[in-house]
Design an enzyme around this catalytic site. Sequence first.
Site, short mmCIF file in Angstrom:
data_model
loop_
_atom_site.label_atom_id
_atom_site.label_comp_id
_atom_site.label_asym_id
_atom_site.label_seq_id
_atom_site.Cartn_x
_atom_site.Cartn_y
_atom_site.Cartn_z
N LYS A 1 -23.32 -52.29 -27.48
CA LYS A 1 -22.27 -52.61 -26.52
C LYS A 1 -22.37 -51.58 -25.40
O LYS A 1 -22.18 -50.39 -25.62
CB LYS A 1 -20.89 -52.54 -27.20
N GLY B 1 -7.02 -49.73 -24.17
CA GLY B 1 -5.94 -49.05 -24.89
C GLY B 1 -4.58 -49.22 -24.25
O GLY B 1 -3.60 -48.60 -24.69
N ALA C 1 -10.71 -55.14 -24.65
CA ALA C 1 -9.82 -54.17 -24.00
C ALA C 1 -8.52 -54.78 -23.51
O ALA C 1 -8.50 -55.84 -22.90
CB ALA C 1 -10.51 -53.47 -22.83
N GLY C 2 -7.46 -54.10 -23.82
CA GLY C 2 -6.13 -54.48 -23.33
C GLY C 2 -5.33 -55.35 -24.28
O GLY C 2 -4.12 -55.50 -24.12
N ASN D 1 -9.19 -53.02 -30.95
CA ASN D 1 -9.23 -51.74 -31.66
C ASN D 1 -7.86 -51.08 -31.68
O ASN D 1 -7.18 -51.06 -32.69
CB ASN D 1 -10.29 -50.82 -31.02
N THR D 2 -7.42 -50.60 -30.53
CA THR D 2 -6.18 -49.83 -30.47
C THR D 2 -5.00 -50.53 -31.14
O THR D 2 -4.29 -49.93 -31.94
CB THR D 2 -5.82 -49.53 -28.99
#
Lengths: 257, 65
Positions: free
Chosen positions: A96, A157, A183-184, A205-206
Amino acid sequence: MSLTIAGHTFSSRLFTGTGKYANQEQMIASILASGSEMTTLSLRRMDLKSGSDNILKPLQQLGVKLLPNTSGARDAKEAIYAAQLAQEALETNWVKVEIHPDPRYLMPDPIETLKAVEELVRLGFVVMPYIHADPVLCKRLEEVGAQCVMPLGAPIGSNQGLASKPFLDIIIEQSNVPVIVDAGIGAPSHAAAALEAGADAVLVNTAMAVASHTEAMGKAFKLAVEAGRMAYESGTGKVQQTAEASSPFTEFLKELV
Amino acid sequence: MQLYVNDEPVQFEHSTLLALLENYVSAEQRVAVAVNQQVVPRSMWSECVLKDNDRIDIFESIAGG
């Protein structure tokens, strides 16, 4: 229902990351509950004094595919170096690509990313570039051989969800390679919305790692991604301004008069 | 000779990368190693001859999104 990237078939459309978990037990439980079949890792120079934190073993036992990222790279040259190191450390030619020169907003650099992807494809890598939700860039990346595109929903994040939705819609409509919203994504509803809109997968993830109950949140994301994809395949109704009755109540009203 | 391992100055008298790495990496550990920013595959460690002032970097996987 399955998704194929570079000849590898995934039955789960939820990709995960290993960052930000309070401990390894929570990380493993959360990823397991999510049903995710591919998770990201970073690479760092080993701390020669404190030794290794040995994250690989539990992930290998889990049987998920490991996707190294080039996090920390500020330009194409560093990203290519990181990919080559990751290939050696993880014995995979998947990578990635993420290149963000600015640590405040972590916005991916489109010019360096395009350069890095072109070269990594030439070197035989399966390249998954993390980029802004830029439809033109996505086509350019596809042309140089990216195996998928990973446009952001919002800053990494930030948990803001699909702030880039109108552009994600264009990317999805135009793309000939899988679109993975990365993301986001801060809540399962965001993930469901991405899949409903036709995104091929999401990377989370976050939102999973910082939840109060990481394992349950992993499960919640699993269900949301499955629901979103099922809705997409089932065909959602058209959005319109005026009302349209779901019940044929007009006849009943006439009979009352 | 003088070497730098992850920026730490190290005095080392043997010649191969493999001999150096025996001090830092166990057989089962999955790492990537670069000499002067050129990745050296594990299969080449025994053949890689170090010279004075070489910079050796050892990388490992860590958690990350």
